[in-house]
Design a protein around this motif. Structure first.
Motif, short mmCIF file in Angstrom:
data_model
loop_
_atom_site.label_atom_id
_atom_site.label_comp_id
_atom_site.label_asym_id
_atom_site.label_seq_id
_atom_site.Cartn_x
_atom_site.Cartn_y
_atom_site.Cartn_z
N TYR A 39 -32.60 19.24 61.33
CA TYR A 39 -33.66 19.72 60.44
C TYR A 39 -33.05 20.50 59.27
N VAL A 40 -32.13 21.40 59.59
CA VAL A 40 -31.50 22.22 58.54
C VAL A 40 -30.72 21.31 57.58
N LEU A 41 -29.96 20.36 58.14
CA LEU A 41 -29.13 19.48 57.30
C LEU A 41 -29.99 18.61 56.39
N LEU A 42 -31.08 18.08 56.93
CA LEU A 42 -31.96 17.21 56.13
C LEU A 42 -32.75 18.03 55.12
N LYS A 43 -33.19 19.20 55.54
CA LYS A 43 -34.02 20.05 54.66
C LYS A 43 -33.20 20.55 53.47
N THR A 44 -31.93 20.90 53.73
CA THR A 44 -31.09 21.44 52.66
C THR A 44 -30.42 20.33 51.85
N GLY A 45 -30.60 19.09 52.29
CA GLY A 45 -30.04 17.97 51.52
C GLY A 45 -28.58 17.69 51.79
N VAL A 46 -28.00 18.39 52.79
CA VAL A 46 -26.59 18.11 53.14
C VAL A 46 -26.48 16.65 53.62
N VAL A 47 -27.47 16.24 54.40
CA VAL A 47 -27.57 14.83 54.82
C VAL A 47 -28.88 14.30 54.25
N ALA A 48 -28.82 13.08 53.71
CA ALA A 48 -30.00 12.59 52.97
C ALA A 48 -31.02 11.90 53.86
N GLU A 68 -18.59 0.09 54.23
CA GLU A 68 -18.90 1.28 55.03
C GLU A 68 -18.79 2.55 54.20
N GLU A 69 -17.77 2.59 53.34
CA GLU A 69 -17.57 3.79 52.52
C GLU A 69 -18.76 3.98 51.58
N THR A 70 -19.24 2.88 51.04
CA THR A 70 -20.38 2.94 50.13
C THR A 70 -21.63 3.39 50.88
N THR A 71 -21.81 2.84 52.09
CA THR A 71 -22.98 3.20 52.89
C THR A 71 -22.97 4.71 53.16
N GLN A 72 -21.80 5.24 53.46
CA GLN A 72 -21.68 6.68 53.71
C GLN A 72 -22.11 7.47 52.49
N LYS A 73 -21.67 7.02 51.31
CA LYS A 73 -22.04 7.73 50.07
C LYS A 73 -23.55 7.72 49.89
N ILE A 74 -24.15 6.55 50.13
CA ILE A 74 -25.61 6.45 49.93
C ILE A 74 -26.32 7.34 50.94
N ARG A 75 -25.82 7.37 52.17
CA ARG A 75 -26.44 8.22 53.18
C ARG A 75 -26.36 9.69 52.80
N ARG A 76 -25.33 10.05 52.03
CA ARG A 76 -25.21 11.44 51.58
C ARG A 76 -26.12 11.70 50.38
N GLY A 77 -26.85 10.68 49.93
CA GLY A 77 -27.80 10.86 48.85
C GLY A 77 -27.28 10.45 47.49
N GLU A 78 -26.05 9.94 47.43
CA GLU A 78 -25.51 9.50 46.13
C GLU A 78 -26.05 8.12 45.78
N ASP A 79 -26.37 7.91 44.51
CA ASP A 79 -26.69 6.56 44.04
C ASP A 79 -25.38 5.88 43.69
N VAL A 80 -25.19 4.67 44.20
CA VAL A 80 -23.92 3.97 44.00
C VAL A 80 -24.12 2.78 43.07
N GLU A 81 -23.24 2.68 42.06
CA GLU A 81 -23.35 1.60 41.09
C GLU A 81 -23.01 0.26 41.74
N ARG A 82 -23.90 -0.71 41.59
CA ARG A 82 -23.63 -2.07 42.12
C ARG A 82 -23.13 -2.98 41.01
N ALA A 83 -23.60 -2.70 39.79
CA ALA A 83 -23.16 -3.51 38.65
C ALA A 83 -23.37 -2.72 37.37
N TYR A 84 -22.47 -2.89 36.44
CA TYR A 84 -22.62 -2.31 35.10
C TYR A 84 -22.21 -3.40 34.10
N VAL A 85 -23.03 -3.60 33.10
CA VAL A 85 -22.71 -4.63 32.11
C VAL A 85 -23.01 -4.09 30.71
N LYS A 86 -22.03 -4.27 29.82
CA LYS A 86 -22.25 -3.97 28.40
C LYS A 86 -21.98 -5.27 27.66
#
Lengths: 368, 227
Positions: free
Chosen positions: A76-85, B117-135
């Motif tokens: 709960y704490v981790l999700l609420k504080t955004g440590v885990v999304a 897996e590394e990308t999945t971890q980043k997304i799970r941490r709330g980061e948006d991960v670039e899949r493609a960039y085109v100019k």
């Protein structure tokens, strides 16, 4: 003495593997081994078998509930504080109940749950080794045979996440209420008491449960989820693909062939490249180290003959298939789902597993 | 009766884990980056690989990514990007896969290794991960099928001229009759996708266009089914 030397050498080899991975930039893989070893030591020393708890062992159930309490509040704490999304991204639906019912029914034939089987293999028990081999085969057959059915069963409710629909607080309250109710029931069965924790003796369930919950919370914060079936299934499909001369890969990339929809949904990862595989190898290795250092390793002596082994193997195959109906075993389907505030999945799994275990036990008693 | 040579099982198990670790280290170096200038590149990927192809060119160059078997059979590419100046394409794969990358003139290509897996971890941490960039240098009528579109994916971009985002049906109508439809933008634009349906970016008024496609947590939750 020989056993302890084996334990020390194995611990050194696991540490070396972890060190090699971390030093080469594979942080997730290397630390996966370390978290796995921590889990393995805890479950082996405290005999943390969910099956035994669900058969009616109030001490073990209390330990599991204490761990869930810690892990739920931490999540709960981790999700609420955004440590885990995000919590465990597992689908809610009738498939969870159906699969967990079958999983629970087979537990008495396998001789334990997934975690119990792993720690018993780590303790060198041959019947559990036969069951684990069966589970591996089941994890190959499950994606082939039942995954499409699972998706059909899950379809009406896929996307429902209680914590998203009614809030994280509500999910936490449901968890706390369920844990309190079950603790009350265990208190009625066995009065509360605190057995002293002596590191050299088997750990009391409360200590094992608390340690399990604490490691889970740290792992969820910095690493990810505690799941077991996914890396096993990936490995088995990878091996099957290699055995087919990559013909399966070719078919899967066209969306054809057995298991294509599973591969599309869950991805195929080579075992040596899958961080979750290192987590599971760590769990088994940690249990083995604990058993060797405590002088409890059984060296896979066979009691009861090959027929007993065959029965455990066959039940393991069924269990390995059932986890791909429920989309999880007692670890990911129950513990991880509940602990990461997916009570709608976790407690439904617990109900199915409990009812299944009762039915399975009744049949085992009749047969023996 | 014993199932395993009892004196060696724990040690063999430990050696097995070490061998797995060494196999991973030997298979690829995560930091290895190489830049080459080619007009054709063969790329072999193992399950779980997610390298990023980085293209740079002073002059507009057409880039196409084919599956090996499609290339051999004369089928269309999975990604076709006309008049590219800069591009980054993530190439995630669930299975053993081989690609052929073809450019209309020699172009600088860098292959940045990575794992799904590394990308999945980043997304799970709330980061948006670039899949493609085109100019790309957008002439009037230049179009691109936006790569890596999936439910929960976000498109962000900027157009010097005017571009329109069209569905398959709108795109066909535009090709047949020239009728411009869809959502049109000048300057910065952003759109979130809800499904796997194809989306085309069509240049209506010329100018340099750049856009990026991001994987989000919502995408992970929409696609993630597994325990």
């Amino acid at each position: 003495m020989t056993m302890r030397i084996h334990g020390v050498v194995l611990a050194a080899l696991l540490a070396a593997a972890s060190g090699i991975l971390i030093a080469n930039g594979y942080w997730l893989h290397g630390t996966g081994i370390l978290f796995g070893v921590a889990y393995g030591v805890i479950i082996q020393r405290s005999r943390m078998c969910f099956a035994t708890a669900f058969y009616g062992n109030a001490y073990l159930m209390r330990g599991i509930l204490l761990g869930l309490l810690i892990a739920s509040v931490a999540s709960y704490v981790l999700l609420k504080t955004g440590v885990v999304a995000a919590p465990h991204a597992v689908a809610f639906g009738i498939h969870v109940f159906v699969g967990s019912l079958i999983f629970g029914f087979l537990m008495p034939f396998v001789g334990g749950c997934m975690l119990g089987t792993i720690y018993r293999v780590g303790t060198g028990i041959s019947t559990s080794a036969a069951a684990l081999l069966g589970i591996l085969l089941g994890n190959l057959l499950g994606p082939f045979l039942v995954w499409d059915l699972t998706k059909v069963l899950a379809a009406p409710t896929t996307g429902f996440v209680m914590s998203v629909a009614v809030g994280l607080e509500a999910a936490l309250v449901v968890n706390l209420a369920a844990i309190a109710a079950l603790l009350y029931l265990t208190k009625r069965a066995v009065p509360l008491s605190i057995t002293p924790w002596r590191i050299r003796e088997p750990w009391p369930a409360w200590a094992g449960g608390l340690a399990l919950g604490a490691v889970f919370a740290v792992q969820f914060a910095v690493w990810g989820l505690f799941v077991t079936q996914l890396p096993l299934a990936r490995s088995m499909l990878y091996v099957a693909d290699a055995a087919s001369g990559m013909r399966l890969s070719l078919a899967w990339s066209e969306g054809a062939g057995p298991g294509a929809s599973w591969v599309q949904d869950n991805r195929l990862v080579a075992p040596y490249a899958d961080p979750l595989m290192y987590l599971i190898l760590g769990v088994l290795g940690g249990a083995m180290v604990a058993a060797l250092l405590s002088g409890e390793f059984q060296w896979f002596k066979v009691y009861g003959g090959w027929r007993t082994l065959a029965r455990h193997f066959a039940a393991g195959v069924g269990m390995g298939i059932a986890v791909w109906i429920a989309v999880g075993c007692n670890v990911s389907g129950f513990y991880t789902a509940t602990a990461t505030l997916r009570p709608e999945v976790g407690w439904l799994y617990a109900l199915g597993m409990y009812l299944g275990a009762k039915l399975g036990l009744r049949l085992v008693y009749k047969l023996t | 009766m014993k199932l395993f040579p009892h004196l060696f099982f724990p040690l063999l198990y430990g050696l097995f884990v070490v061998a797995m670790a060494l196999a991973l280290v030997a298979s690829s170096k995560p930091d290895a980056v190489g830049t080459i200038t080619v007009d054709r590149l063969n790329l072999s990927l193992a399950p779980g690989d997610r390298p990023v192809l980085v293209f740079k060119s002073e002059e507009p160059v057409n880039v196409a990514v084919f599956r090996q078997r499609d290339f051999e059979r004369g089928r269309p590419p999975v990604i076709a990007l006309p008049r590219v100046l800069d591009a980054r394409l993530a190439m995630p794969t669930d299975v053993q896969e081989s690609y052929v990358v073809v450019a209309s003139r020699p172009v600088s290509v860098e292959v940045r290794p990575g794992r799904v897996e590394e990308t999945t971890q980043k997304i799970r941490r709330g980061e948006d991960v670039e899949r493609a960039y085109v100019k790309f240098a957008g002439d009037r009528g230049t179009y691109q099928l936006i790569p890596r579109v999936a439910p929960g994916v976000v498109l962000k971009g900027r157009a010097e001229g005017r571009i329109c985002l069209m569905t398959e049906a709108e795109f066909k109508r535009w090709r047949e009759s020239g009728v411009v439809a869809g959502e049109c933008f000048t300057g910065e634009f952003q759109k979130k996708f809800e499904d796997f349906a194809d989306v085309y970016l069509v240049v209506v008024e010329p100018g340099v266009v750049e856009y990026a496609v991001y994987a989000t947590l919502e995408m992970l939750l929409a696609l993630g089914t597994c325990g």
